[in-house]
Structures are given as structure tokens and as C-alpha cells.
Design a protein around this motif. Structure first.
Motif, PDB file in Angstrom:
ATOM      1  N   GLU A 194       6.309  -4.697 -12.839  1.00  0.00           N
ATOM      2  CA  GLU A 194       6.781  -4.580 -11.474  1.00  0.00           C
ATOM      3  C   GLU A 194       6.072  -3.429 -10.742  1.00  0.00           C
ATOM      4  OE1 GLU A 194       7.728  -5.548  -8.444  1.00  0.00           O
ATOM      5  OE2 GLU A 194       9.124  -6.747  -9.641  1.00  0.00           O
ATOM      6  N   SER A 195       6.051  -3.508  -9.412  1.00  0.00           N
ATOM      7  CA  SER A 195       5.422  -2.485  -8.581  1.00  0.00           C
ATOM      8  C   SER A 195       6.061  -1.115  -8.808  1.00  0.00           C
ATOM      9  CB  SER A 195       5.574  -2.869  -7.100  1.00  0.00           C
ATOM     10  OG  SER A 195       5.368  -1.756  -6.267  1.00  0.00           O
ATOM     11  N   PRO A 196       5.247  -0.074  -9.076  1.00  0.00           N
ATOM     12  CA  PRO A 196       5.793   1.282  -9.259  1.00  0.00           C
ATOM     13  C   PRO A 196       6.575   1.776  -8.041  1.00  0.00           C
ATOM     14  CG  PRO A 196       3.520   1.178 -10.014  1.00  0.00           C
ATOM     15  CD  PRO A 196       3.799  -0.111  -9.316  1.00  0.00           C
ATOM     16  N   LYS A 197       6.113   1.429  -6.838  1.00  0.00           N
ATOM     17  CA  LYS A 197       6.824   1.845  -5.625  1.00  0.00           C
ATOM     18  C   LYS A 197       8.221   1.230  -5.583  1.00  0.00           C
ATOM     19  CE  LYS A 197       3.539   4.217  -3.543  1.00  0.00           C
ATOM     20  NZ  LYS A 197       3.672   5.658  -3.223  1.00  0.00           N
ATOM     21  N   PHE A 198       8.318  -0.038  -5.970  1.00  0.00           N
ATOM     22  CA  PHE A 198       9.618  -0.703  -5.979  1.00  0.00           C
ATOM     23  C   PHE A 198      10.528  -0.076  -7.032  1.00  0.00           C
ATOM     24  CE2 PHE A 198      12.426  -3.927  -7.849  1.00  0.00           C
ATOM     25  CZ  PHE A 198      13.164  -4.301  -6.730  1.00  0.00           C
ATOM     26  N   LEU A 199       9.985   0.174  -8.227  1.00  0.00           N
ATOM     27  CA  LEU A 199      10.775   0.780  -9.299  1.00  0.00           C
ATOM     28  C   LEU A 199      11.227   2.184  -8.921  1.00  0.00           C
ATOM     29  CD1 LEU A 199       8.730  -0.381 -12.426  1.00  0.00           C
ATOM     30  CD2 LEU A 199      10.877  -1.330 -11.563  1.00  0.00           C
ATOM     31  N   GLN A 200      10.348   2.933  -8.254  1.00  0.00           N
ATOM     32  CA  GLN A 200      10.692   4.279  -7.811  1.00  0.00           C
ATOM     33  C   GLN A 200      11.852   4.233  -6.812  1.00  0.00           C
ATOM     34  OE1 GLN A 200       7.514   6.271  -5.756  1.00  0.00           O
ATOM     35  NE2 GLN A 200       8.538   8.244  -5.744  1.00  0.00           N
ATOM     36  N   ARG A 201      11.801   3.284  -5.888  1.00  0.00           N
ATOM     37  CA  ARG A 201      12.867   3.145  -4.908  1.00  0.00           C
ATOM     38  C   ARG A 201      14.184   2.763  -5.578  1.00  0.00           C
ATOM     39  NH1 ARG A 201      14.951   4.989  -0.278  1.00  0.00           N
ATOM     40  NH2 ARG A 201      16.596   3.553   0.377  1.00  0.00           N
ATOM     41  N   GLN A 202      14.111   1.862  -6.564  1.00  0.00           N
ATOM     42  CA  GLN A 202      15.311   1.479  -7.307  1.00  0.00           C
ATOM     43  C   GLN A 202      15.926   2.678  -8.023  1.00  0.00           C
ATOM     44  OE1 GLN A 202      14.475  -1.846  -9.974  1.00  0.00           O
ATOM     45  NE2 GLN A 202      15.833  -3.123  -8.736  1.00  0.00           N
ATOM     46  N   ALA A 203      15.062   3.488  -8.641  1.00  0.00           N
ATOM     47  CA  ALA A 203      15.537   4.669  -9.365  1.00  0.00           C
ATOM     48  C   ALA A 203      16.220   5.658  -8.424  1.00  0.00           C
ATOM     49  CB  ALA A 203      14.372   5.334 -10.096  1.00  0.00           C
ATOM     50  N   THR A 205      17.679   4.947  -5.618  1.00  0.00           N
ATOM     51  CA  THR A 205      18.944   4.342  -5.182  1.00  0.00           C
ATOM     52  C   THR A 205      20.029   4.558  -6.240  1.00  0.00           C
ATOM     53  OG1 THR A 205      17.782   2.649  -3.893  1.00  0.00           O
ATOM     54  CG2 THR A 205      20.062   2.177  -4.502  1.00  0.00           C
ATOM     55  N   ALA A 206      19.665   4.328  -7.519  1.00  0.00           N
ATOM     56  CA  ALA A 206      20.633   4.511  -8.606  1.00  0.00           C
ATOM     57  C   ALA A 206      21.017   5.977  -8.781  1.00  0.00           C
ATOM     58  CB  ALA A 206      20.042   3.956  -9.907  1.00  0.00           C
ATOM     59  N   LEU A 343      -1.610  -3.365   7.571  1.00  0.00           N
ATOM     60  CA  LEU A 343      -0.831  -2.837   8.687  1.00  0.00           C
ATOM     61  C   LEU A 343       0.666  -2.862   8.389  1.00  0.00           C
ATOM     62  CD1 LEU A 343      -2.592  -4.346  11.848  1.00  0.00           C
ATOM     63  CD2 LEU A 343      -2.751  -2.016  10.977  1.00  0.00           C
ATOM     64  N   MET A 344       1.164  -3.994   7.924  1.00  0.00           N
ATOM     65  CA  MET A 344       2.606  -4.118   7.707  1.00  0.00           C
ATOM     66  C   MET A 344       3.083  -3.264   6.542  1.00  0.00           C
ATOM     67  SD  MET A 344       3.411  -8.103   8.731  1.00  0.00           S
ATOM     68  CE  MET A 344       1.970  -8.868   7.971  1.00  0.00           C
ATOM     69  N   ALA A 345       2.214  -3.049   5.561  1.00  0.00           N
ATOM     70  CA  ALA A 345       2.569  -2.146   4.462  1.00  0.00           C
ATOM     71  C   ALA A 345       2.736  -0.721   4.971  1.00  0.00           C
ATOM     72  CB  ALA A 345       1.510  -2.196   3.362  1.00  0.00           C
ATOM     73  N   GLU A 346       1.925  -0.338   5.953  1.00  0.00           N
ATOM     74  CA  GLU A 346       1.944   1.022   6.473  1.00  0.00           C
ATOM     75  C   GLU A 346       3.039   1.253   7.517  1.00  0.00           C
ATOM     76  OE1 GLU A 346      -2.856   1.822   5.816  1.00  0.00           O
ATOM     77  OE2 GLU A 346      -2.108   1.260   7.797  1.00  0.00           O
ATOM     78  N   TYR A 347       3.530   0.191   8.139  1.00  0.00           N
ATOM     79  CA  TYR A 347       4.510   0.341   9.209  1.00  0.00           C
ATOM     80  C   TYR A 347       5.964   0.257   8.760  1.00  0.00           C
ATOM     81  CZ  TYR A 347       0.609  -0.272  12.490  1.00  0.00           C
ATOM     82  OH  TYR A 347      -0.561  -0.136  13.192  1.00  0.00           O
ATOM     83  N   TYR A 348       6.221  -0.303   7.556  1.00  0.00           N
ATOM     84  CA  TYR A 348       7.607  -0.541   7.144  1.00  0.00           C
ATOM     85  C   TYR A 348       7.894   0.111   5.789  1.00  0.00           C
ATOM     86  CZ  TYR A 348       7.249  -3.911  10.926  1.00  0.00           C
ATOM     87  OH  TYR A 348       7.031  -4.490  12.159  1.00  0.00           O
ATOM     88  N   PRO A 349       9.129   0.574   5.561  1.00  0.00           N
ATOM     89  CA  PRO A 349       9.480   1.268   4.317  1.00  0.00           C
ATOM     90  C   PRO A 349       9.539   0.321   3.120  1.00  0.00           C
ATOM     91  CG  PRO A 349      11.442   0.938   5.643  1.00  0.00           C
ATOM     92  CD  PRO A 349      10.283   0.508   6.494  1.00  0.00           C
ATOM     93  N   THR A 350       9.550   0.887   1.918  1.00  0.00           N
ATOM     94  CA  THR A 350       9.530   0.113   0.678  1.00  0.00           C
ATOM     95  C   THR A 350      10.656  -0.907   0.614  1.00  0.00           C
ATOM     96  OG1 THR A 350       8.542   1.990  -0.503  1.00  0.00           O
ATOM     97  CG2 THR A 350       9.574   0.281  -1.840  1.00  0.00           C
ATOM     98  N   GLU A 351      11.866  -0.514   1.051  1.00  0.00           N
ATOM     99  CA  GLU A 351      13.018  -1.398   0.919  1.00  0.00           C
ATOM    100  C   GLU A 351      12.995  -2.565   1.909  1.00  0.00           C
ATOM    101  OE1 GLU A 351      14.608   2.457   2.877  1.00  0.00           O
ATOM    102  OE2 GLU A 351      12.975   1.812   1.567  1.00  0.00           O
ATOM    103  N   ALA A 352      12.016  -2.572   2.845  1.00  0.00           N
ATOM    104  CA  ALA A 352      11.913  -3.689   3.795  1.00  0.00           C
ATOM    105  C   ALA A 352      10.484  -4.199   3.911  1.00  0.00           C
ATOM    106  CB  ALA A 352      12.417  -3.265   5.166  1.00  0.00           C
ATOM    107  N   ARG A 353       9.598  -3.722   3.031  1.00  0.00           N
ATOM    108  CA  ARG A 353       8.179  -4.027   3.179  1.00  0.00           C
ATOM    109  C   ARG A 353       7.858  -5.503   2.957  1.00  0.00           C
ATOM    110  NH1 ARG A 353       5.997   0.151   0.268  1.00  0.00           N
ATOM    111  NH2 ARG A 353       6.139   1.358   2.196  1.00  0.00           N
ATOM    112  N   ALA A 354       8.338  -6.090   1.878  1.00  0.00           N
ATOM    113  CA  ALA A 354       8.077  -7.510   1.625  1.00  0.00           C
ATOM    114  C   ALA A 354       8.772  -8.383   2.663  1.00  0.00           C
ATOM    115  CB  ALA A 354       8.530  -7.895   0.222  1.00  0.00           C
ATOM    116  N   THR A 355       9.953  -7.965   3.100  1.00  0.00           N
ATOM    117  CA  THR A 355      10.665  -8.695   4.151  1.00  0.00           C
ATOM    118  C   THR A 355       9.828  -8.723   5.423  1.00  0.00           C
ATOM    119  OG1 THR A 355      12.828  -8.048   3.275  1.00  0.00           O
ATOM    120  CG2 THR A 355      12.748  -8.757   5.573  1.00  0.00           C
ATOM    121  N   ALA A 356       9.321  -7.564   5.836  1.00  0.00           N
ATOM    122  CA  ALA A 356       8.500  -7.491   7.040  1.00  0.00           C
ATOM    123  C   ALA A 356       7.246  -8.343   6.909  1.00  0.00           C
ATOM    124  CB  ALA A 356       8.114  -6.032   7.318  1.00  0.00           C
ATOM    125  N   GLN A 357       6.568  -8.225   5.773  1.00  0.00           N
ATOM    126  CA  GLN A 357       5.339  -8.994   5.561  1.00  0.00           C
ATOM    127  C   GLN A 357       5.607 -10.490   5.698  1.00  0.00           C
ATOM    128  OE1 GLN A 357       2.155  -7.901   4.724  1.00  0.00           O
ATOM    129  NE2 GLN A 357       2.325  -5.975   3.620  1.00  0.00           N
TER     130      GLN A 357
END
Length: 413
Positions: A194-203, A205-206, A343-357
């Protein structure tokens, strides 16, 4: 640099390459499906007794399905992980692409294409997000451009495989081949972490005892404040123009070459393939330009080039000139594809990045999905050459939309 740091750097580079390859592979299946439908249209029209407009609507219906899939899979990727949802989207797409081979009429074929579109909708945004999060900031535009090149590899494979498959098995055989990606998806998921950025965000949050970001909140982040609203509008315009131009050109290009110049199916495939190779070269060039000069300058250069090259191509009649012109048109018209992921990766945060894309790209793809029908309607009255000649007007709109988008070259995600 000590040994531990060196090993960590090597591991990060290895993961980055695997993430880009997996993302490009998933998006390549999307490209394969696009051109397979394009080459299947003459057989579908003859077998199911459809008009050109009805046949073109199959592409539109597929892309409308992609909007729904983009929203669903984008939100799920931000909640449950990029790799897992990328695999599921490919499997969903492959199953319903295979079932299209069994279609007996327009209605059931349209249903299969709509459902396949739902799977297709997840592949762009998740793949772009995964690639953007896997590499250093200074290489981000090049990474997402290579994902875009994966799409064109799929298109190129379809250009060369369609004619022999149709000759041997008919148009239905093309959709049977499209079912095989499900196997690839299963292998892909087992081989990639899994993406390290996603795992970091999950950690985080927990650790802070926070609830996971809800689907509604992910969507709201696309319009979180005035600046973000402007960015989302700008990205929607860019994605709409990109997809309208691409689908307007690629869905009807084989038919245009065949009807106006009398090219055979194989001849149309060759000329189309040269255009696709031009697109791939344009993506490589765009990635380097965007990482060196910045996002805005890169987009402006390619938008002007796209408008001029499409206009010139519509006036060409010599076969050699069509080859050269197709390469140049492809380089500019589709070279920007990977840039949208950046562009979309740079404009939106990790928790909404795939949603925005996925949401913004697939809303743009829904708008672009009307291009085959619009081109067919204009061509019915004025010819395909004229229809192509008016297409460059859309790139003027994209040029001005760039003023809504701030420059964020090399920022850390």
C-alpha cells in the motif's frame, strides 16, 4: 549517506518503480478498451443494425458509467487503500467487458458497456494517486506521465491486435480478450504494498483516535473553501477539454481515415498507431517540461500546440503528411494527460486525493463522452474534416482555466 539510509533510498526507488508500473498497467487496460470499442464499431453496426449515432452513444454510455465508478472507487480508495481498490476496479471492468461479447442487441450491450465503465472509472485516479505518492516531488510530473503512457500502450496494443482478432473471431472476440485483465489484477495486488502516504495518514488517524474520513467529507474537501472551489472548477474545465479532445479524435479517427482516404482496417490501425506513439512521446516531453519549468508553462505550451496541430491535421490529404501530422497532433493533444494527475495530487490532501482525482477526471470524461456523438452529428452535415477543424476551439477555454490554478511545483504532499 550511511548504509541504512542508502538501503531506505533503494527501497523507496524500487517501490516507486513498482507503483508506477502497476498504475500504468491498470490504466493501460482502460486504453485498450477504448480503441477496442472504436475498431469494433463497424462490426457492431452491421451485426446489431445500429446507426452511427447509436453506435457512438455506446462510448458515451461507457464514459457516463465511469463517472459513477470514479466517485465510488475514488472514495473507497481514500478509505480502504489505493492498491486494493485499483485491483477491484480492474476486475469489475474485466468481467463486464467480457460479457459484452454475448450481447444480442443495443440494450444489453449498452448495459454491459455502462457497467464496464464503472470499473474503468476507478483506474485513472487511483493509479495517478498511487504514482504521485510513491516518488519524490521533483519527479512527480514524470511519474504521472508514465502512468498516462500506460494508457497509450493499451491503445497501441488494441490498434495492432484488433484487425487480426476481428478477422479470426469477429468483433465479439475483442471483448473476450478484454476479460483477461482480471488475472493481471490479482497478481498486481499480491506484488504491491500500500501507498506509504496512505498508511501514514491511517496511522495518524489511529494515533489521535480520530474517525476515518467519511465519503461525504472526502467529497466536501473538493469545495472546502473559496480557493479550493476555484481549483476544482479549473480542474473540471481542464479534464473536460482533455477528454473531449481525446475521445473526439480517437473514437472516430479509424473511420475518418477509412471513409475519407479509403484506408483498410489495417491501414487505419497503422496511422492511428503513429498518432498514439506521438501521444506517448508528448507525455515523456511534458513530464520533463512540467518538472523543470513548472506546471502552468508546460500546460500553456501544450494547449497552444494542441489547438494548432489539430487544425492543421484536419486540412491534410497526403498520406505521408497524415503520418507526420498525426504524430505531432498526438504529442500535443494528449501529452498533457499525466499532468492532470500531478496537479490534483498537489491540490488535495491525502484523505481526499483519490476522490478528487477520480471525481474531477471522470466528470470531465463524462463531458468528453459526448464528443463522439457531437463529432458524428457535425460530420453528418459537414464531414469529418470540418468536425476536426472546429475542435481546437476547446483548447482556448483550457488555456484561460489555468489562471485558476496556482503553481505548486515540487511541493511535498
Amino acid at each position: 549517506m550511511d548504509v541504512a539510509e542508502l538501503e531506505r533510498t533503494r527501497a523507496e526507488r524500487k517501490y516507486g518503480r513498482k507503483a508506477i508500473f502497476s498504475s500504468a498497467l491498470g490504466y493501460g487496460l482502460d486504453g485498450f478498451d477504448l480503441l477496442v470499442l472504436s475498431f469494433a464499431l463497424p462490426g457492431i453496426i452491421a451485426t446489431l443494425h445500429l446507426t452511427n449515432t447509436a453506435a457512438a452513444s455506446l462510448a458515451t454510455i461507457t464514459l457516463i458509467g465511469a463517472v459513477i465508478g470514479g466517485i465510488v472507487f475514488g472514495v473507497l480508495a481514500d478509505r480502504f487503500g489505493r492498491v486494493k481498490m485499483l485491483s477491484y476496479s480492474v476486475i469489475f471492468f474485466a468481467v463486464f467487458t467480457g460479457l459484452a461479447a454475448l450481447a444480442q442487441g443495443y440494450t444489453d450491450l449498452a448495459i454491459y458497456r455502462f457497467l464496464a465503465g464503472i470499473g474503468i472509472g476507478g483506474e485513472f485516479g487511483i493509479g495517478m494517486t498511487l504514482a504521485a505518492e510513491a516518488v519524490p516531488a521533483k519527479l512527480r510530473a514524470r511519474a504521472t506521465s508514465w502512468v498516462g503512457i500506460g494508457f497509450q500502450c493499451g491503445v497501441l496494443a488494441a490498434a495492432f491486435l484488433s484487425a487480426p482478432i476481428i478477422s479470426a473471431f469477429g468483433w465479439r472476440g475483442l471483448f473476450v480478450v478484454g476479460a483477461f485483465p482480471a488475472i493481471i489484477a490479482l497478481v498486481l495486488r499480491k506484488k504491491l504494498q500500500e501507498s506509504p502516504k496512505f498508511l501514514q495518514r491511517q496511522a495518524q488517524t489511529a494515533e489521535n483516535n480520530l474517525a476515518p474520513v467519511s465519503s461525504v467529507r472526502s467529497l466536501r474537501m473538493l469545495v472546502a473553501d473559496k480557493e479550493t472551489v476555484g481549483i476544482s472548477i479549473g480542474m473540471l474545465v481542464l479534464n473536460s477539454v482533455q477528454n473531449f479532445g481525446y475521445y473526439g479524435i480517437m473514437i472516430w479517427l479509424p473511420s475518418y481515415l477509412s471513409t475519407r482516404f479509403g484506408f483498410s482496417l489495417l491501414g487505419s490501425a497503422t496511422w492511428t498507431a503513429v498518432t498514439v506513439i506521438g501521444m506517448m512521446a508528448g507525455m515523456v516531453a511534458f513530464g520533463y517540461v512540467a518538472d523543470r519549468l513548472g506546471r502552468r508553462k508546460a500546460f500553456w505550451i501544450f494547449q497552444v500546440g494542441a489547438a494548432l496541430s489539430v487544425l492543421v491535421y484536419s486540412q491534410l490529404t497526403d498520406p505521408t503528411a497524415l503520418l507526420i501530422g498525426g504524430f505531432i497532433m498526438g504529442a500535443f493533444a494528449d501529452g498533457m494527460l499525466g499532468g492532470y494527475g500531478t496537479l490534483m495530487a498537489e491540490y488535495y490532501p491525502t484523505e481526499a486525493r483519490a476522490t478528487a482525482q477520480n471525481v474531477l477526471f471522470n466528470l470531465g470524461r463524462a463531458v468528453g463522452g459526448f464528443a463522439p456523438v457531437v463529432i458524428a452529428i457535425i460530420a453528418a452535415s459537414h464531414g469529418f474534416g470540418f468536425a476536426l477543424a472546429v475542435l481546437p476551439a476547446i483548447y482556448v477555454l483550457a488555456f484561460f482555466a489555468m489562471f485558476l490554478l496556482p503553481e505548486r511545483k515540487h511541493i511535498e504532499l
